[in-house]
Structure formats: structure tokens, C-alpha cells
Scaffold this active site. Structure first.
Site, PDB file in Angstrom:
ATOM      1  N   LYS A   1      54.151  59.256  42.366  1.00 14.71           N
ATOM      2  CA  LYS A   1      54.654  59.116  40.994  1.00 14.71           C
ATOM      3  C   LYS A   1      53.572  58.503  40.107  1.00 14.71           C
ATOM      4  CE  LYS A   1      58.652  57.232  38.452  1.00 14.71           C
ATOM      5  NZ  LYS A   1      59.908  56.448  38.559  1.00 14.71           N
TER       6      LYS A   1
ATOM      7  N   SER B   1      66.237  55.643  39.828  1.00 12.32           N
ATOM      8  CA  SER B   1      65.238  56.683  39.569  1.00 12.32           C
ATOM      9  C   SER B   1      64.713  57.441  40.774  1.00 12.32           C
ATOM     10  CB  SER B   1      64.055  56.102  38.821  1.00 12.32           C
ATOM     11  OG  SER B   1      64.396  55.976  37.468  1.00 12.32           O
TER      12      SER B   1
ATOM     13  N   SER C   1      64.095  58.592  36.655  1.00  9.97           N
ATOM     14  CA  SER C   1      62.824  58.901  36.063  1.00  9.97           C
ATOM     15  C   SER C   1      61.835  59.600  36.986  1.00  9.97           C
ATOM     16  CB  SER C   1      62.195  57.610  35.542  1.00  9.97           C
ATOM     17  OG  SER C   1      61.883  56.742  36.612  1.00  9.97           O
TER      18      SER C   1
HETATM   19  N1  GLN Z   1      67.632  55.620  34.324  1.00 11.85           N
HETATM   20  C1  GLN Z   1      67.458  54.208  34.434  1.00 11.85           C
HETATM   21  C2  GLN Z   1      66.732  53.690  33.220  1.00 11.85           C
HETATM   22  O1  GLN Z   1      66.448  54.456  32.384  1.00 11.85           O
HETATM   23  C3  GLN Z   1      66.748  53.877  35.699  1.00 11.85           C
HETATM   24  C4  GLN Z   1      65.308  54.097  35.615  1.00 11.85           C
HETATM   25  C5  GLN Z   1      64.588  53.758  36.883  1.00 11.85           C
HETATM   26  O2  GLN Z   1      65.205  53.561  37.933  1.00 11.85           O
HETATM   27  N2  GLN Z   1      63.273  53.645  36.754  1.00 11.85           N
HETATM   28  O3  GLN Z   1      66.453  52.552  33.110  1.00 11.85           O
END
Ligand code: GLN
Length: 486
Positions: free
Chosen positions: A78, A177, A153
Site C-alpha cells: 500500500k 481499511s 482505503s
Molecule cells: N474508512 C475509514 C476512514 O475513512 C477507515 C479508514 C482506514 O481504515 N484507514 O477513516
């Protein structure tokens, strides 16, 4: 079957038996990237030195050296995990041209194991989002339906595994995410216990919640990668002292006697009926195979989204203060003095979602509102953790849906932040409590888009959730993680 369709465990076996070489595996994955990457958009940057690493593994094999089981296996990283000499953008304009001078600890570990880094995976900007649509770089599409988001994400990491553009990948999970995109793309993804994998070199979003973990086509693959990346690291002050464990060595495949807690609160109104049904069916399957199902209650779950967005935004606003045009990345071209330079750099360098989080975080930490929001959220956090601890006195794992609904259409939720935040309703509690959890495919909606089954474990009970997930995978006869649609 093409090599890119195989699991890491299968390829590892083939390499050991000299049925293929690491260079052949990489070539096959590269051909796949050439064929589908235009449609999927999983990568931000390809690693130009990947073939060099693959050939080094082949030479070591030829010399008869004893290698790690994952040596020669292609892995995508990532793009918020620092890779020395390879651009690490966090999918932000702010870091568009940033090349780290050091490796994250997990990257060093992946390299030491002889894994072949294919490149850097697209994501929501600074890992803020649930659809990968906030990426400044480009869109990533769900390989099972190109009109749909891959989740986020870590959307690039999940999509790459489902598209066969990498064998396994690393992602990060602050509120879901890894698990949410794994569910939406139909692959396996695990968020480990907070402190079990070093965060050194992971660009911080919310430091008390962030955790690196992996994606794969099978539970065994995720167990193998977890064995590579976990362990104490003196470079991360929140890293836990723990024995080095090989999670794949004694992976069990029976769910007999497993005590499975099922919390009502995860099957409430906001969860689509077909998502509930697939998870209930999976739970029935576990029961039919000897698991003991227990109804449990986690009453504070209803406060989880609010709690998460307060804590995560508060920490994000502090962590992102470092991007000021002085130390890293982007700096505005025209400005009048230092303050103007800060303002313009941050206004131009960050996207809307990141700015929203910084404003929200600054607000909840401000002197007039700290007690009303941040302090309360920290109290609810303790309550959520305590409820989990109590639940684990009577069950080994907790089974829930990973997502409230299957992958949504690109553009559908991006204009409605609260709807987007709701994607994490089943996952954020796990980060709030610092627990490990794994998501695996369990059925599809009428359009054939996958749902995820989540197993949550007690702190450091990675082996327990991996064993349970492996048991479920065996019952299902595998997960068909490669999207047949491309
Ligand atoms: N979707 C969640 C957020 O926007 C989690 C993001 C993540 O786990 N990096 O914060």
C-alpha cells in the site's frame, strides 16, 4: 491454471519442487498487469527492480540455499508504507513526488523473506475513505464489476489480489481499511492486533488505531504473510513484545468445538438483508460443522462510528500537521511569507476529505469542545473494549458481517460523507478496542457481488481467528478469489 491465479502457498510449493521459477511467476503477474491494469487501476507505481529481486531468488534456489517459504512470491505494498527509493505518495498531491530514504520495518521484513515487491498500491488519500475515490492519483475499480468501487482505503491492495495483479498485498487498517475492501472485492484480509505489526514507516493517520495487515486469496496466505511482518520492533514505541510465531505452520481446519459469539447489534437496521442472510448462513454452516453458537450483546456498538470519527480525526489533525511545505513533499508555488506558504501549501496539497478530517479533528480537540467530544469518545472507547473483554470470557471468536452492503457504484456515496462513513459500521469497533479481525468472502448479492464474514478475536488471538477462518474456508471448498469477469 495460470500462475497468477494460484495462492502464495501453492506457488511456494511449486518453487520448492522446481516446477516454476520466481522469474516465471513475476512474468505471469506482469502479463496480467499489462492486460488488466488499464481497467482496474490498482497500482500507483510499479517497482522497476522487481525482476532483479525475482532473479536473485532463482539464483539462491539454484545454489541450494535454504529460503523462506514466501521467497519469490510477488507482493504489492500500500502506498502509505515507506519504500526506500520507491515513490510513496499516500495517493496525495502532497506527497506525489516523495521518495522515502528508508524502508518501513514491514518492507525490510518482506525483503528479508525474499518476497518480490511488485509496486505500490492505490488508496484513499492518507487512508481516509472507504472507496479509494479520494485518491489524488486515479480511480481504482472493483475487478468484479468495473462500475463499482473496490472499497477502501486499501482499495488498490484488495483489487490487485482479486484481479491477479499481485499474489498477496499489504494494506493498513485504521477503521476497516483492510477488511472492508477485502469484503467488497471477494478476497481475504486481516487486521492484526494493535502492536503486533510494527508501524515504523507507515505514514500515520490515527496512530492509536492504525495497523498494517495483509490480503490474500486464502486464509493460509494471510497467515503466511502475517508470520513475516509481525513481531517486536524497537523502532515502534507501541510495538508489543511477543514470541515470533509461525501462524501457518499449525493452521487448523476444523471448527469443531469453536465457541462463536454472535452479537445482535451487528445485524441491525443499517445492514442490508442479503448481507445479514449470507452471514447468518455462514454461521449456520459453522454450527452444522460442530461450532457452538452463542448469542452475545455488545451494547455500545451503536456509538462506535461517532467514537471512531472523533478519535481518528483528532489524531489525524495532529499527525498531518507535519505536511507544511517545509519538511515533506508539495510546496505552493507563489506565496507571501511563511504563514501564507503554510496556508497555500495545505490548501492546495490536501484533498477535500483530508481537509474535512483536519477540521473535524481540530474542532474536537479545541479547548471549548475537548471535554464534550474527545474526552467522551475516549470514555466510550473504554466501554467498547470492556464489552469485548467480557464477551471473550464465553467465546473464542465473534462472527459479524464485515460490511453493511456489497460494493456500491463509483460516485454513489462520494458526495455524502456520512453515508460513506457508515461503510465502517461493522469494522471500527475492532480498531477502537485494538483487536485482531479477519474478513473472508461469504456469499454474494443478486448481482454476484461478494459480502464479507468477519471473525473478531481477543487481543493477540490471531492464531484463533486464522484457524477458524481456515476451517470455514475448507468447508466452503475455497473462496474463488480471482474475479472471473476481467
Ligand atoms: N474508512 C475509514 C476512514 O475513512 C477507515 C479508514 C482506514 O481504515 N484507514 O477513516
Amino acid at each position: 491454471m495460470k500462475l497468477y491465479e494460484k495462492t502464495a502457498a501453492e506457488l511456494s510449493e511449486m518453487l520448492r519442487n522446481k516446477e516454476c521459477s520466481a522469474a516465471e511467476i513475476l512474468n505471469d503477474v506482469n502479463e496480467r498487469i499489462d492486460k488488466v491494469e488499464d481497467k482496474v487501476g490498482a497500482y500507483v507505481t510499479l517497482n522497476e527492480k522487481a525482476m532483479e529481486s525475482a532473479k536473485a531468488v532463482d539464483e539462491a534456489i539454484a545454489k541450494g540455499e535454504k529460503l523462506h517459504p514466501l521467497a519469490g512470491i510477488p507482493i504489492g505494498i500500500k502506498d502509505n508504507i515507506s519504500t526506500k527509493g520507491i515513490r510513496t505518495t499516500c495517493s496525495s498531491k502532497m506527497l506525489e513526488n516523495y521518495v522515502p530514504p528508508f524502508n518501513a520495518t514491514v518492507v525490510d521484513k518482506v525483503n528479508e523473506a525474499g518476497m518480490v515487491i511488485t509496486g505500490k498500491m492505490n488508496m484513499d488519500e492518507f487512508a481516509m475513505g472507504s472507496s479509494t475515490e479520494t485518491s489524488y492519483i486515479h480511480l481504482t475499480r472493483n475487478p468484479r464489476d468495473l462500475e463499482c468501487v473496490p472499497g477502501g482505503s486499501s482499495g488498490g491492495s484488495a483489487a490487485a489480489v482479486a484481479a491477479g495483479e499481485a499474489i498477496v498485498t499489504l494494506g493498513s487498517d485504521t477503521g476497516g481499511s483492510i477488511r472492508q475492501p477485502a469484503a467488497l472485492c471477494g478476497v481475504v484480509g486481516m487486521k492484526p492486533t494493535y502492536g503486533s505489526v510494527s508501524r515504523y514507516g507507515l505514514v500515520a493517520f490515527a496512530s492509536s488505531l492504525d495497523q498494517i495487515g495483509s490480503f490474500g486469496k486464502s486464509v493460509r496466505d494471510v497467515a503466511m504473510v502475517q508470520s513475516v511482518i509481525s513481531g517486536y520492533d524497537k523502532m515502534d514505541a507501541t510495538s508489543s513484545y511477543m514470541e515470533k510465531t509461525d501462524y501457518a505452520a499449525d493452521l487448523k481446519d476444523s471448527v469443531k468445538g469453536l465457541r462463536v459469539g454472535v452479537p445482535d447489534e451487528y445485524f441491525g437496521d443499517g445492514i442490508d438483508d442479503d448481507a445479514k442472510e449470507s452471514v447468518y448462513n455462514a454461521i449456520k454452516t459453522l454450527e452444522a460443522n460442530g461450532a457452538e453458537i452463542k448469542k452475545i450483546s455488545l451494547p455500545s456498538t451503536e456509538f462506535a462510528i461517532n467514537t471512531y470519527y472523533i478519535i481518528a480525526s483528532a489524531e489525524a489533525s495532529s499527525n498531518l500537521a507535519r505536511f507544511d511545505g517545509v519538511k515533506y513533499g508539495y510546496r505552493a508555488k507563489d506565496y507571501d511569507g511563511l504563514i501564507d506558504m503554510y496556508e497555500k501549501t495545505r490548501s492546495e496539497g490536501f484533498g477535500d476529505e483530508v481537509k474535512r478530517r483536519i477540521m473535524l479533528g481540530t474542532f474536537v480537540l479545541s479547548s471549548g469542545f475537548y471535554d464534550a467530544y474527545y474526552k467522551k469518545a475516549k470514555l466510550v472507547q473504554r466501554k467498547i473494549s470492556a464489552e469485548f473483554s467480557d464477551a471473550f470470557k464465553e467465546c473464542d471468536i465473534i462472527a459479524t458481517p464485515t460490511v453493511p452492503s456489497a460494493a456500491f457504484k463509483i460516485g454513489e456515496n462520494i458526495g455524502d460523507p456520512l453515508k460513506m462513513y457508515y461503510s465502517d459500521v461493522c469494522t471500527v469497533t475492532v480498531n477502537i478496542a485494538g483487536l485482531p479481525a479477519i474478513s473472508m468472502p461469504c456469499g454474494t448479492n443478486s448481482a454476484g457481488m461478494p459480502f464479507g464474514l468477519q471473525f473478531i478475536g481477543n487481543k493477540f488471538a490471531e492464531q484463533t481467528i486464522l484457524d477458524a477462518a481456515n476451517g470455514y474456508e475448507k468447508i466452503c471448498g475455497g473462496f474463488n478469489a480471482i474475479a472471473g469477469t476481467l
